[in-house]
Design a protein around this motif. Structure first.
Motif, PDB file in Angstrom:
ATOM      1  N   LYS A  72       0.836  -1.203   0.000  1.00  0.00           N
ATOM      2  CA  LYS A  72       0.000   0.000   0.000  1.00  0.00           C
ATOM      3  C   LYS A  72       0.868   1.249   0.000  1.00  0.00           C
ATOM      4  CE  LYS A  72      -3.979   2.111   2.301  1.00  0.00           C
ATOM      5  NZ  LYS A  72      -4.977   1.967   3.394  1.00  0.00           N
ATOM      6  N   MET A  73       1.965   1.210   0.772  1.00  0.00           N
ATOM      7  CA  MET A  73       2.888   2.341   0.793  1.00  0.00           C
ATOM      8  C   MET A  73       3.516   2.551  -0.582  1.00  0.00           C
ATOM      9  SD  MET A  73       4.899   2.027   4.443  1.00  0.00           S
ATOM     10  CE  MET A  73       4.051   2.294   6.007  1.00  0.00           C
ATOM     11  N   ALA A  74       3.908   1.441  -1.210  1.00  0.00           N
ATOM     12  CA  ALA A  74       4.523   1.534  -2.540  1.00  0.00           C
ATOM     13  C   ALA A  74       3.539   2.094  -3.561  1.00  0.00           C
ATOM     14  CB  ALA A  74       5.012   0.154  -2.978  1.00  0.00           C
ATOM     15  N   LYS A  75       2.301   1.651  -3.472  1.00  0.00           N
ATOM     16  CA  LYS A  75       1.273   2.101  -4.414  1.00  0.00           C
ATOM     17  C   LYS A  75       1.005   3.592  -4.276  1.00  0.00           C
ATOM     18  CE  LYS A  75      -3.364   0.866  -6.036  1.00  0.00           C
ATOM     19  NZ  LYS A  75      -4.532  -0.037  -5.823  1.00  0.00           N
ATOM     20  N   ASN A  76       1.194   4.152  -3.090  1.00  0.00           N
ATOM     21  CA  ASN A  76       0.920   5.563  -2.848  1.00  0.00           C
ATOM     22  C   ASN A  76       2.162   6.451  -2.966  1.00  0.00           C
ATOM     23  OD1 ASN A  76      -2.022   6.196  -1.805  1.00  0.00           O
ATOM     24  ND2 ASN A  76      -1.492   4.159  -1.085  1.00  0.00           N
ATOM     25  N   SER A  77       3.296   5.849  -3.299  1.00  0.00           N
ATOM     26  CA  SER A  77       4.527   6.615  -3.490  1.00  0.00           C
ATOM     27  C   SER A  77       4.651   7.017  -4.955  1.00  0.00           C
ATOM     28  CB  SER A  77       5.745   5.776  -3.081  1.00  0.00           C
ATOM     29  OG  SER A  77       5.655   5.379  -1.731  1.00  0.00           O
ATOM     30  N   THR A  78       5.262   8.176  -5.210  1.00  0.00           N
ATOM     31  CA  THR A  78       5.437   8.631  -6.589  1.00  0.00           C
ATOM     32  C   THR A  78       6.899   8.599  -7.027  1.00  0.00           C
ATOM     33  OG1 THR A  78       5.487  10.921  -5.792  1.00  0.00           O
ATOM     34  CG2 THR A  78       3.379  10.092  -6.580  1.00  0.00           C
ATOM     35  N   GLU A  80      10.224   7.016  -7.946  1.00  0.00           N
ATOM     36  CA  GLU A  80      10.611   5.687  -8.410  1.00  0.00           C
ATOM     37  C   GLU A  80      11.604   5.032  -7.449  1.00  0.00           C
ATOM     38  OE1 GLU A  80      11.968   5.612 -12.419  1.00  0.00           O
ATOM     39  OE2 GLU A  80      10.154   6.551 -13.222  1.00  0.00           O
ATOM     40  N   ASN A  81      12.513   5.840  -6.921  1.00  0.00           N
ATOM     41  CA  ASN A  81      13.493   5.303  -5.971  1.00  0.00           C
ATOM     42  C   ASN A  81      12.823   4.789  -4.706  1.00  0.00           C
ATOM     43  OD1 ASN A  81      15.648   5.863  -7.640  1.00  0.00           O
ATOM     44  ND2 ASN A  81      16.104   7.842  -6.691  1.00  0.00           N
ATOM     45  N   LEU A  82      11.816   5.522  -4.247  1.00  0.00           N
ATOM     46  CA  LEU A  82      11.103   5.120  -3.039  1.00  0.00           C
ATOM     47  C   LEU A  82      10.288   3.859  -3.286  1.00  0.00           C
ATOM     48  CD1 LEU A  82      10.328   5.576  -0.121  1.00  0.00           C
ATOM     49  CD2 LEU A  82       8.568   7.194  -0.879  1.00  0.00           C
ATOM     50  N   VAL A  83       9.624   3.800  -4.434  1.00  0.00           N
ATOM     51  CA  VAL A  83       8.831   2.612  -4.779  1.00  0.00           C
ATOM     52  C   VAL A  83       9.736   1.384  -4.828  1.00  0.00           C
ATOM     53  CG1 VAL A  83       7.470   1.481  -6.578  1.00  0.00           C
ATOM     54  CG2 VAL A  83       7.064   3.897  -6.049  1.00  0.00           C
ATOM     55  N   THR A  84      10.897   1.549  -5.439  1.00  0.00           N
ATOM     56  CA  THR A  84      11.855   0.442  -5.539  1.00  0.00           C
ATOM     57  C   THR A  84      12.339   0.019  -4.158  1.00  0.00           C
ATOM     58  OG1 THR A  84      12.617   1.159  -7.719  1.00  0.00           O
ATOM     59  CG2 THR A  84      14.082  -0.284  -6.469  1.00  0.00           C
ATOM     60  N   ALA A  85      12.657   0.996  -3.315  1.00  0.00           N
ATOM     61  CA  ALA A  85      13.149   0.698  -1.967  1.00  0.00           C
ATOM     62  C   ALA A  85      12.103  -0.062  -1.153  1.00  0.00           C
ATOM     63  CB  ALA A  85      13.526   1.992  -1.261  1.00  0.00           C
ATOM     64  N   ILE A  86      10.838   0.366  -1.265  1.00  0.00           N
ATOM     65  CA  ILE A  86       9.769  -0.297  -0.507  1.00  0.00           C
ATOM     66  C   ILE A  86       9.534  -1.714  -1.016  1.00  0.00           C
ATOM     67  CG2 ILE A  86       7.304  -0.265   0.031  1.00  0.00           C
ATOM     68  CD1 ILE A  86       7.477   2.802   0.033  1.00  0.00           C
ATOM     69  N   ASN A  87       9.494  -1.869  -2.344  1.00  0.00           N
ATOM     70  CA  ASN A  87       9.263  -3.197  -2.912  1.00  0.00           C
ATOM     71  C   ASN A  87      10.419  -4.150  -2.606  1.00  0.00           C
ATOM     72  OD1 ASN A  87       6.701  -2.800  -4.026  1.00  0.00           O
ATOM     73  ND2 ASN A  87       7.542  -1.900  -5.895  1.00  0.00           N
ATOM     74  N   ASP A  88      11.642  -3.611  -2.623  1.00  0.00           N
ATOM     75  CA  ASP A  88      12.801  -4.444  -2.274  1.00  0.00           C
ATOM     76  C   ASP A  88      12.708  -4.889  -0.821  1.00  0.00           C
ATOM     77  OD1 ASP A  88      13.818  -4.187  -4.791  1.00  0.00           O
ATOM     78  OD2 ASP A  88      15.345  -2.704  -4.287  1.00  0.00           O
ATOM     79  N   HIS A  89      12.270  -3.965   0.039  1.00  0.00           N
ATOM     80  CA  HIS A  89      12.175  -4.313   1.465  1.00  0.00           C
ATOM     81  C   HIS A  89      11.016  -5.282   1.719  1.00  0.00           C
ATOM     82  CE1 HIS A  89      13.327  -3.991   5.572  1.00  0.00           C
ATOM     83  NE2 HIS A  89      12.117  -3.637   5.951  1.00  0.00           N
ATOM     84  N   LEU A  90      10.011  -5.255   0.845  1.00  0.00           N
ATOM     85  CA  LEU A  90       8.917  -6.222   0.966  1.00  0.00           C
ATOM     86  C   LEU A  90       9.469  -7.639   0.785  1.00  0.00           C
ATOM     87  CD1 LEU A  90       5.973  -7.135   1.126  1.00  0.00           C
ATOM     88  CD2 LEU A  90       5.743  -6.581  -1.311  1.00  0.00           C
ATOM     89  N   SER A  91      10.322  -7.807  -0.227  1.00  0.00           N
ATOM     90  CA  SER A  91      10.930  -9.121  -0.467  1.00  0.00           C
ATOM     91  C   SER A  91      11.789  -9.542   0.719  1.00  0.00           C
ATOM     92  CB  SER A  91      11.790  -9.076  -1.738  1.00  0.00           C
ATOM     93  OG  SER A  91      10.998  -8.776  -2.877  1.00  0.00           O
ATOM     94  N   VAL A  92      12.521  -8.564   1.265  1.00  0.00           N
ATOM     95  CA  VAL A  92      13.368  -8.841   2.431  1.00  0.00           C
ATOM     96  C   VAL A  92      12.502  -9.228   3.626  1.00  0.00           C
ATOM     97  CG1 VAL A  92      14.954  -7.802   4.110  1.00  0.00           C
ATOM     98  CG2 VAL A  92      15.246  -7.335   1.672  1.00  0.00           C
ATOM     99  N   GLU A 193      18.805   8.091   2.749  1.00  0.00           N
ATOM    100  CA  GLU A 193      19.412   8.569   1.505  1.00  0.00           C
ATOM    101  C   GLU A 193      18.347   9.042   0.518  1.00  0.00           C
ATOM    102  OE1 GLU A 193      21.759   5.298   0.189  1.00  0.00           O
ATOM    103  OE2 GLU A 193      23.386   5.694   1.603  1.00  0.00           O
ATOM    104  N   ALA A 194      17.251   8.301   0.429  1.00  0.00           N
ATOM    105  CA  ALA A 194      16.169   8.686  -0.473  1.00  0.00           C
ATOM    106  C   ALA A 194      15.576  10.027  -0.068  1.00  0.00           C
ATOM    107  CB  ALA A 194      15.083   7.612  -0.474  1.00  0.00           C
ATOM    108  N   ALA A 195      15.457  10.249   1.247  1.00  0.00           N
ATOM    109  CA  ALA A 195      14.879  11.493   1.755  1.00  0.00           C
ATOM    110  C   ALA A 195      15.787  12.679   1.468  1.00  0.00           C
ATOM    111  CB  ALA A 195      14.627  11.376   3.254  1.00  0.00           C
ATOM    112  N   TYR A 196      17.071  12.514   1.733  1.00  0.00           N
ATOM    113  CA  TYR A 196      17.991  13.650   1.621  1.00  0.00           C
ATOM    114  C   TYR A 196      18.561  13.856   0.231  1.00  0.00           C
ATOM    115  CZ  TYR A 196      17.702  14.559   6.564  1.00  0.00           C
ATOM    116  OH  TYR A 196      17.222  14.892   7.808  1.00  0.00           O
TER     117      TYR A 196
END
Length: 207
Positions: A72-78, A80-92, A193-196
């Motif tokens: 849900k967080m990934a779906k609401n992110s715009t 691309e780096n954040l979406v990738t980070a969230i999806n990668d962490h989902l797998s983890v 890193e994504a934030a800053y």
């Protein structure tokens, strides 16, 4: 008229008596809890191993809940780096769930989840942040903030679990828990890193 007056007087008397009784009961309750001690439940842990197992059940529930919250967080992110980070962490996170099941097996316990009030609250806070922000950099910044609160909770939890396992002599479990701890720290660094790098600055330009 006289009868009505008598009833009114009687009702007032009953009300006063009721309030007086309530006040006495409140006073009694207050005096019982004045020392600040919490009465333990009948199922309360009375040893470190029990506390360890109970804490494992807690984080097991938390990780499984995250596997539902992260998409849900990934779906609401715009970003691309954040979406990738969230999806990668989902797998983890999915692997971390399996790793916890290994820990349960190593210590001779059945994998079982116990509702984690802390994680439930953090996930709800994340949902509230999404509801209270417009889609775009501002919401992305909010999602990072919510995600990092989750990561910090997990870092604290896995650090504690690894310490418990070390004390209990569960060396194999320690290795698994420390592996997850390292992953949570890495996820927190990636979010920072994504934030800053871009997101916080893009959000600032939205004002």
């Amino acid at each position: 008229m006289a009868t009505t007056a008598k009833k009114t007087t009687a009702d007032k008397a009953k009300s006063t008596a009721s309030k007086s009784t309530a006040s006495r009961n409140t006073a009694k309750t207050a005096s019982k809890s004045a020392d600040g001690k919490v009465k333990a439940k009948s199922t309360a842990a009375d040893g470190l191993r029990e506390l360890f197992v109970d804490s494992l059940k807690d984080i097991y529930w938390a990780e499984k809940a995250l596997t539902k919250a992260l998409p849900k967080m990934a779906k609401n992110s715009t970003s691309e780096n954040l979406v990738t980070a969230i999806n990668d962490h989902l797998s983890v996170t999915e692997e971390q769930v399996k790793r916890l099941e290994q820990v349960f097996s190593l210590i001779g316990e059945k994998a079982a989840a116990k509702k984690c009030d802390a994680m439930e609250g953090l996930i709800k806070e994340g949902e509230s942040i999404m509801e209270e922000t417009e889609a775009g950099p501002v919401r992305d910044a909010g999602i990072i903030a919510a995600s990092q609160k989750i990561e910090h909770y997990e870092i604290a939890t896995y650090g504690t679990l690894a310490a418990f396992a070390t004390t209990l002599g569960e060396d194999d479990a320690v290795l698994l828990l420390e592996k997850t701890l390292a992953e949570e720290k890495e996820a927190d660094t990636l979010l920072t890193e994504a934030a800053y790098n871009t997101i916080n600055f893009d959000a600032n330009e939205e004002d």
